[in-house]
Design an enzyme around this catalytic site. Sequence first.
Site, PDB file in Angstrom:
ATOM      1  N   GLY A 144      22.313 -14.719  16.590  1.00  0.00           N
ATOM      2  CA  GLY A 144      21.712 -15.782  15.677  1.00  0.00           C
ATOM      3  C   GLY A 144      22.720 -16.768  15.410  1.00  0.00           C
TER       4      GLY A 144
ATOM      5  CG  ASP B 288      25.857  -5.339  15.286  1.00  0.00           C
ATOM      6  OD1 ASP B 288      24.977  -6.300  15.595  1.00  0.00           O
ATOM      7  OD2 ASP B 288      25.771  -4.269  14.783  1.00  0.00           O
TER       8      ASP B 288
ATOM      9  CG  ASP C 211      22.409 -10.992   8.876  1.00  0.00           C
ATOM     10  OD1 ASP C 211      21.625 -11.781   8.198  1.00  0.00           O
ATOM     11  OD2 ASP C 211      21.725 -10.362   9.839  1.00  0.00           O
TER      12      ASP C 211
ATOM     13  CG  ASP D 253      25.553  -7.591   9.970  1.00  0.00           C
ATOM     14  OD1 ASP D 253      26.291  -8.370  10.207  1.00  0.00           O
ATOM     15  OD2 ASP D 253      24.432  -7.221  10.347  1.00  0.00           O
TER      16      ASP D 253
END
Length: 321
Positions: free
Chosen positions: A11, A103, A128, A130
């Site tokens: 993204g 990731d 995100d 994350d």
Amino acid sequence: MKNIAVFTSGGDASGMNACIRAIVRAGLQKGLKVFGIYNGYEGMIEGKIVALDSSFVEHIIHRGGTVLKSARSKRFLTVDGRKQAYDQLKAKGIEGVIAIGGDGTFKGAAEFYKEHGIPFVGLPGTIDNDLFGTDITIGYDTAINTAMEAIDKVRDTASSHGRLFFVEVMGRDVGYIALGSGIASGAEDIFIPETHTDLEQVYENLKNCPQKDSYIIVVSEGDEAGNVKDISAAFKQAHPEYDIRFLVLGHLLRGGNPTAGDRILASRLGIEAVNALISDNHNVMIGWQKGNFSYTPLEKAVKHHIDINKELLDILKTLSY
Ligand code: F6P
């Protein structure tokens, strides 16, 4: 090392362009030839690889999206796809690659290195926030500022009509966008995947602060309670006295001019990625932790998710009512 390449993958996130700019300019200043790979791993497989000069990255620091485009590649998940990508890099004489992504991107890079030995450096680019191994990812600050501005506007109409709004934000597996934008916009509550969501408890909380003229609950798309349409319907059915509306911010959060924070982070990480490649510090994701660079082996960056920041969660809970 003479030839390096950069690509963006997964993204898109605001600040990726600032990062590409930093890599190209820092690389050229070190005497390297810098290639851009279009469309992430897909472009690598197809050989969409071009040499970049300084003017290519002129006036892109302020633009959202990615000038190198992005994609999620199914073919790169296969041994054959990775072999084709390797052949394309070899044909151009590329000896090191910088990947800006999340990731999934690093997982691919770690596999690729094991099979073909071309050094990679990963940079965290996802709204995100994350990724294990960094306090913040490129794109997160812009995303929460965009969400905050939207929620501020929602608050105006919510207050005027005395309404309860459920506002959905991105965050497939983690609640960082909901947490950051929830604190910054003074939301009454957030629903995030890291904590249990109990609609009846939320109802009790709302009932106990009747002095409020409106309520905003920020919902992470990955929350167990479901999407905001379903949550709104369930809440309305149980408590018809509430005037409820919902809103999905979705991909709005991925676009727009990056904040100063994202531009600076992206510039800083981009230069360090070039330094790392030429000093043999390979197969790491370079992050920013407690005011310093951090170097996390790509495999670790992909295997661990970070826990939600408890201190930030406490801030939200303490100040929301
Ligand atoms: O990975 C970032 C992210 O923004 C997630 O929060 C979201 O679920 C996903 O991208 C949506 O991606 P797309 O619709 O572009 O495939």
